[in-house]
Design an enzyme around this catalytic site. Structure first.
Site, mmCIF file in Angstrom:
data_model
loop_
_atom_site.group_PDB
_atom_site.id
_atom_site.type_symbol
_atom_site.label_atom_id
_atom_site.label_comp_id
_atom_site.label_asym_id
_atom_site.label_seq_id
_atom_site.Cartn_x
_atom_site.Cartn_y
_atom_site.Cartn_z
ATOM 1 N N THR A 86 0.865 -1.196 0.000
ATOM 2 C CA THR A 86 0.000 0.000 0.000
ATOM 3 C C THR A 86 0.897 1.241 0.000
ATOM 4 O O THR A 86 0.909 2.012 0.956
ATOM 5 C CB THR A 86 -0.918 0.032 1.244
ATOM 6 O OG1 THR A 86 -0.093 -0.068 2.423
ATOM 7 C CG2 THR A 86 -1.914 -1.082 1.264
ATOM 8 N N THR A 122 -1.093 -2.577 6.018
ATOM 9 C CA THR A 122 -1.543 -1.378 6.716
ATOM 10 C C THR A 122 -2.412 -0.547 5.772
ATOM 11 O O THR A 122 -1.933 -0.096 4.732
ATOM 12 C CB THR A 122 -0.316 -0.566 7.181
ATOM 13 O OG1 THR A 122 0.469 -1.440 7.990
ATOM 14 C CG2 THR A 122 -0.719 0.652 7.985
ATOM 15 N N PHE A 152 2.553 -6.091 13.412
ATOM 16 C CA PHE A 152 3.442 -5.215 14.192
ATOM 17 C C PHE A 152 4.880 -5.729 14.129
ATOM 18 O O PHE A 152 5.609 -5.714 15.117
ATOM 19 C CB PHE A 152 2.955 -5.139 15.646
ATOM 20 C CG PHE A 152 1.580 -4.537 15.777
ATOM 21 C CD1 PHE A 152 1.386 -3.170 15.656
ATOM 22 C CD2 PHE A 152 0.474 -5.344 15.980
ATOM 23 C CE1 PHE A 152 0.111 -2.605 15.747
ATOM 24 C CE2 PHE A 152 -0.811 -4.795 16.071
ATOM 25 C CZ PHE A 152 -0.988 -3.417 15.956
ATOM 26 N N ARG A 154 8.795 -5.899 13.216
ATOM 27 C CA ARG A 154 9.905 -5.000 12.895
ATOM 28 C C ARG A 154 10.845 -5.729 11.952
ATOM 29 O O ARG A 154 11.142 -6.907 12.185
ATOM 30 C CB ARG A 154 10.694 -4.644 14.164
ATOM 31 C CG ARG A 154 10.059 -3.610 15.041
ATOM 32 C CD ARG A 154 10.735 -3.607 16.396
ATOM 33 N NE ARG A 154 10.662 -4.928 17.004
ATOM 34 C CZ ARG A 154 11.390 -5.315 18.048
ATOM 35 N NH1 ARG A 154 12.256 -4.489 18.580
ATOM 36 N NH2 ARG A 154 11.256 -6.516 18.562
ATOM 37 N N GLU A 155 11.326 -5.050 10.925
ATOM 38 C CA GLU A 155 12.309 -5.683 10.054
ATOM 39 C C GLU A 155 13.526 -6.066 10.884
ATOM 40 O O GLU A 155 13.939 -5.316 11.767
ATOM 41 C CB GLU A 155 12.727 -4.720 8.935
ATOM 42 C CG GLU A 155 11.619 -4.506 7.946
ATOM 43 C CD GLU A 155 12.069 -3.724 6.722
ATOM 44 O OE1 GLU A 155 13.265 -3.724 6.409
ATOM 45 O OE2 GLU A 155 11.195 -3.112 6.091
ATOM 46 N N CYS A 263 7.714 1.947 6.848
ATOM 47 C CA CYS A 263 6.475 2.056 7.637
ATOM 48 C C CYS A 263 6.234 3.445 8.217
ATOM 49 O O CYS A 263 5.251 4.100 7.872
ATOM 50 C CB CYS A 263 6.499 1.029 8.764
ATOM 51 S SG CYS A 263 6.833 -0.614 8.144
#
Ligand code: UGA
Length: 431
Positions: A86, A122, A152, A154-155, A263
């Site tokens: 997105t 998202t 939720f 995290r990379e 993000c």
């Protein structure tokens, strides 16, 4: 359970793999034939610690499959996760929902039995309502529920974040899909009571509000670091002192070059857009975006100051260029603004990154070195841009082998007093 993941990008691949690890049958679908071929050949298209091993194990055991056939994969499954991108539409703050709606239309044509349609990417508040409208044709009545289950992850920590989550948020407007989702997540929520159910719009907003809040925390500490630099105190002490108050919490109070990645920059902008749509002025988030957008200028000025405003022909070496450690992701990395600005001022840039060379830098004056010591050799200035572990205990004099070189540590990895004792020209953030 039989699960179909549509969109085998970062979120889709990690979620699909982890669901298969929990014993479900998962088909990960993508329109990118090349990506699916690679995955079927055991090649992982993204860099995420621990992922390759999990993919290979579950693939071998037949629980994890990869396909380009979206329709048949939907038909075979009970739960469909929409995990497509997105991205922000250029020059707007708006999330592009084209891919989400395309997928919704394919689902609409393949509802052969009841399915839970889960929005995991998202998406702005009320997107679930729009998907429901697309699916809502006579022949589909009672064959689906559209719900929200934001991620939720995290990379760099995605596997751990998935299997040991702080919370699982599920937004549904009816009871049936909530029961199904609770059952799906049971193996990872039963030890810790971290499953929270709310309305669909509620879950959509929790995701944006969380990322918006974390971005605010980072921008806040970055601005306080500007002040602490001027009044001669150490931002690390300020963050510790603040964080000891449990209402504040110590995490996400590390001052640095500003937040980047795929993000926070995108989601803060989309949150403002949602505020506009519902006629609500989100002035705090607007200010955070501005503050973060300007941060690179401050750091650029500081680099110029460190070099006594003589940047032309200086050899500057960047240690890490990705937006954070543990990833090869360059999206919205502060280095993408700082490095080209230094080039404009006539500097020569070397860089080393543990995740390899980056195609983002095309200028001949920007050179990647596969070895840290070759990148640093004879530099005028080292810039520690990313907090990779391998940058935390360096012998700078051995690396640079030049008189009077300088170090700018944008992540405050080193102890100032030790650097002073070692007679190094060391500069950091907010100290
Ligand atoms: C972020 C969130 O942390 C995840 O919970 C969320 O699921 C994800 O976005 C998403 O929406 O998909 P991520 O972008 O992988 O995850 O990275 P973070 O670890 O949150 O870091 C974001 C940025 O903030 C990085 O540029 C990092 O360097 C910076 N940061 C983070 C700081 O400058 N200081 C801090 O104290 C923490």
């Amino acid at each position: 359970m039989k699960i179909c993941i549509i969109g085998t990008g970062y979120v889709g691949l990690v979620s699909g793999t982890c669901f298969s690890e929990l014993g479900n049958n998962v088909i990960c679908v993508d329109i990118d034939k090349n990506k699916i071929k690679k995955l079927n050949d055991g090649i992982i298209p993204i860099y995420e610690p621990g992922l390759e091993e999990l993919v290979k194990r579950n693939y071998k055991q037949g629980r994890l499959n990869f396909s380009t056939n979206t329709s048949s994969s939907i038909k075979k499954s009970d739960i469909i996760f929409i995990c497509v991108g997105t991205p922000t539409i250029k020059k707007t703050n708006q999330a592009n929902l084209k891919y989400v709606f395309n997928v919704s239309r394919i689902i609409k044509n393949n509802l052969n039995k009841y399915k839970v349609i889960v929005m995991k990417s998202t998406v702005p508040v009320s997107t679930g309502d729009k998907i429901e409208k697309i699916l809502n044709i006579k022949k589909n009545s009672n064959k689906y529920d559209v719900i929200s289950n934001p991620e939720f992850l995290r990379e760099g920590e995605a596997i751990r974040d998935f299997l040991y989550p702080d919370r699982v948020i599920v937004g549904t407007n009816t009871k049936k899909p909530n029961k199904i989702m609770k059952n799906l997540y049971l193996p990872i929520i039963k030890k810790r009571n971290r499953y929270f159910h709310t309305s669909r719009r509620g879950a959509e907003l929790i995701k944006y509000a969380s990322n918006g809040f974390l971005a605010t925390k980072i921008s806040f500490i970055n601005e306080i670091s500007n002040l602490s630099e001027k009044i001669n105190v150490d931002i690390k002490d300020i963050a510790i002192g603040m964080g000891l108050d449990e209402r504040i919490g110590g995490r996400f109070l590390r001052a640095g070059p500003g937040y980047g990645g795929s993000c926070f920059p995108k989601d803060t902008r989309a949150l403002v857009k949602t505020g506009d749509k519902f006629k609500t002025n989100l002035s705090i988030i607007k200010t955070v975006i501005k503050s973060n957008d300007n941060r690179y200028k401050l750091l650029l000025n500081k680099i110029c100051r460190i070099l006594s405003y003589k940047v032309k022909n200086k050899k500057i070496c960047f240690l890490g260029v990705t937006f954070k450690a543990g990833t090869d992701d360059m999206r919205d990395s502060p280095s993408l603004k700082i490095i080209p600005s230094l080039i404009k001022k006539g500097a020569n840039i070397n860089y080393y990154d543990p995740s390899g060379p980056k195609s983002d830098f095309k200028n001949k004056k920007i050179n990647f070195y596969p070895k840290l010591k070759d990148a640093c050799f004879k530099s005028d200035l080292l810039v520690i841009h990313t907090e990779w572990n391998e940058f935390k205990q360096l012998n700078f004099k051995n690396l640079v082998k030049k008189q009077n070189f300088k170090i700018f540590d944008m992540r405050n990895l080193y102890d100032q007093s030790k650097m002073k004792k070692n007679k190094l020209n060391y500069f950091s953030i907010g100290r």
